[in-house]
Design a protein around this motif. Structure first.
Motif, short mmCIF file in Angstrom:
data_model
loop_
_atom_site.label_atom_id
_atom_site.label_comp_id
_atom_site.label_asym_id
_atom_site.label_seq_id
_atom_site.Cartn_x
_atom_site.Cartn_y
_atom_site.Cartn_z
N PRO A 133 39.30 31.76 30.74
CA PRO A 133 39.74 32.40 31.98
C PRO A 133 41.16 32.93 31.83
O PRO A 133 41.96 32.39 31.07
N LEU A 134 41.44 33.99 32.55
CA LEU A 134 42.76 34.60 32.59
C LEU A 134 43.08 34.91 34.04
O LEU A 134 42.31 35.63 34.70
N LEU A 135 44.16 34.35 34.56
CA LEU A 135 44.58 34.62 35.92
C LEU A 135 45.55 35.79 35.91
O LEU A 135 46.53 35.79 35.16
N VAL A 136 45.27 36.80 36.72
CA VAL A 136 46.16 37.95 36.86
C VAL A 136 46.67 37.96 38.29
O VAL A 136 45.89 38.07 39.24
N THR A 180 40.81 41.15 23.04
CA THR A 180 39.64 41.96 22.74
C THR A 180 39.12 42.66 23.99
O THR A 180 38.84 43.86 23.97
N SER A 181 38.98 41.91 25.07
CA SER A 181 38.51 42.49 26.32
C SER A 181 38.90 41.60 27.49
O SER A 181 39.21 40.42 27.31
N ILE A 182 38.88 42.19 28.66
CA ILE A 182 39.12 41.47 29.91
C ILE A 182 38.05 41.94 30.88
O ILE A 182 37.93 43.14 31.13
N GLN A 183 37.28 40.98 31.40
CA GLN A 183 36.21 41.30 32.35
C GLN A 183 36.35 40.40 33.57
O GLN A 183 36.78 39.25 33.45
N ARG A 184 35.94 40.92 34.72
CA ARG A 184 35.99 40.14 35.96
C ARG A 184 35.13 38.89 35.78
O ARG A 184 34.01 38.95 35.29
N ALA A 185 35.66 37.74 36.15
CA ALA A 185 34.92 36.48 36.07
C ALA A 185 33.88 36.43 37.19
O ALA A 185 34.07 37.01 38.27
N SER A 186 32.80 35.72 36.94
CA SER A 186 31.78 35.52 37.97
C SER A 186 32.31 34.51 38.99
O SER A 186 33.27 33.78 38.73
N ALA A 187 31.66 34.45 40.14
CA ALA A 187 32.05 33.48 41.16
C ALA A 187 31.99 32.06 40.61
O ALA A 187 32.88 31.24 40.90
N ASP A 188 30.99 31.76 39.81
CA ASP A 188 30.88 30.42 39.22
C ASP A 188 32.02 30.15 38.23
O ASP A 188 32.57 29.05 38.18
N GLN A 189 32.37 31.16 37.43
CA GLN A 189 33.48 31.00 36.49
C GLN A 189 34.80 30.79 37.22
O GLN A 189 35.63 29.98 36.80
N VAL A 190 35.00 31.52 38.33
CA VAL A 190 36.22 31.37 39.12
C VAL A 190 36.30 29.96 39.67
O VAL A 190 37.32 29.29 39.56
N ARG A 191 35.21 29.49 40.25
CA ARG A 191 35.18 28.14 40.83
C ARG A 191 35.42 27.07 39.75
O ARG A 191 36.16 26.13 39.97
N GLU A 192 34.80 27.24 38.60
CA GLU A 192 34.98 26.27 37.51
C GLU A 192 36.42 26.25 37.00
O GLU A 192 36.99 25.19 36.76
N ALA A 193 37.03 27.42 36.86
CA ALA A 193 38.38 27.51 36.31
C ALA A 193 39.45 27.06 37.29
O ALA A 193 40.46 26.48 36.89
N LEU A 213 46.15 27.80 33.90
CA LEU A 213 45.46 28.95 33.33
C LEU A 213 46.48 29.90 32.70
O LEU A 213 47.57 30.08 33.25
N PRO A 214 46.12 30.53 31.58
CA PRO A 214 46.98 31.61 31.08
C PRO A 214 47.10 32.64 32.21
O PRO A 214 46.10 32.99 32.84
N THR A 215 48.31 33.08 32.48
CA THR A 215 48.55 33.93 33.64
C THR A 215 49.38 35.15 33.29
O THR A 215 50.34 35.05 32.52
N VAL A 216 49.01 36.27 33.88
CA VAL A 216 49.77 37.51 33.79
C VAL A 216 50.27 37.81 35.19
O VAL A 216 49.52 37.70 36.16
N VAL A 217 51.55 38.19 35.31
CA VAL A 217 52.14 38.50 36.61
C VAL A 217 52.54 39.97 36.62
O VAL A 217 53.29 40.42 35.76
N ASP A 218 52.04 40.68 37.61
CA ASP A 218 52.32 42.11 37.80
C ASP A 218 53.83 42.31 37.97
O ASP A 218 54.45 41.75 38.87
#
Length: 158
Positions: free
Chosen positions: A61-64, A84-97, A114-119
């Motif tokens: 998971p990657l938190l942006v 390599t790539s960044i894709q939107r996590a599923s609802a289940d992946q979000v809840r798990e992470a 979580l590894p985090t990127v801040v705008d």
């Protein structure tokens, strides 16, 4: 003092206090699961809303944390971060992470950091607001506090 908060928001509150952040979690009467809804409820610019978006990148998971005024350009962000790539996590992946549901994900209070990127554009606001662990809860902080709280990497996200 936090008995009125949902359980997920109490975890966020405890994490905020452990990081020395004193902003109180506010319970909104209506769900504010999008940046425009949160901005309207708080009477602030949509850009001052720090969206917590969870993506899946290179097997983790990657938190942006992005300004509510932006959409994340996942392709450009992956290039900037050397992923390599960044894709939107599923609802289940979000809840798990995060232990939290989409629309209420806080930048903290997760089972593990979580590894985090801040705008980088969030720095332009003296006060920013983030979800407090549920779609009905939010809290204020500064950009510097967000960076300290998440240990995030500053990047252009749009």
């Amino acid at each position: 003092m936090t008995a009125h908060l949902p359980a997920r928001s109490r975890l966020v509150h405890d994490s905020l206090r452990a990081a020395g952040i004193t902003g109180d979690i506010v319970v909104l009467p209506d769900a504010a699961s999008t940046a425009p809804l949160a901005a309207a409820a708080l009477g602030v610019e949509v850009g001052a809303i720090a969206n917590s978006l969870v993506f899946w990148s290179d097997g983790e998971p990657l938190l942006v944390m992005t300004s509510g005024a932006h959409r994340v350009d996942t392709r450009a962000l992956a290039e900037r971060l050397g992923r390599t790539s960044i894709q939107r996590a599923s609802a289940d992946q979000v809840r798990e992470a995060t232990g939290q549901a989409i629309g209420g994900v806080a930048p903290t209070g997760h089972p593990s950091p979580l590894p985090t990127v801040v705008d980088e554009d969030l720095a332009g606001y003296p006060e920013i607001w983030a979800a407090g662990g549920t779609p009905h809860t939010v809290f204020p902080m500064t950009y510097d506090e967000l960076l300290r709280l998440t240990g995030g990497t500053v990047a252009k996200v749009d």
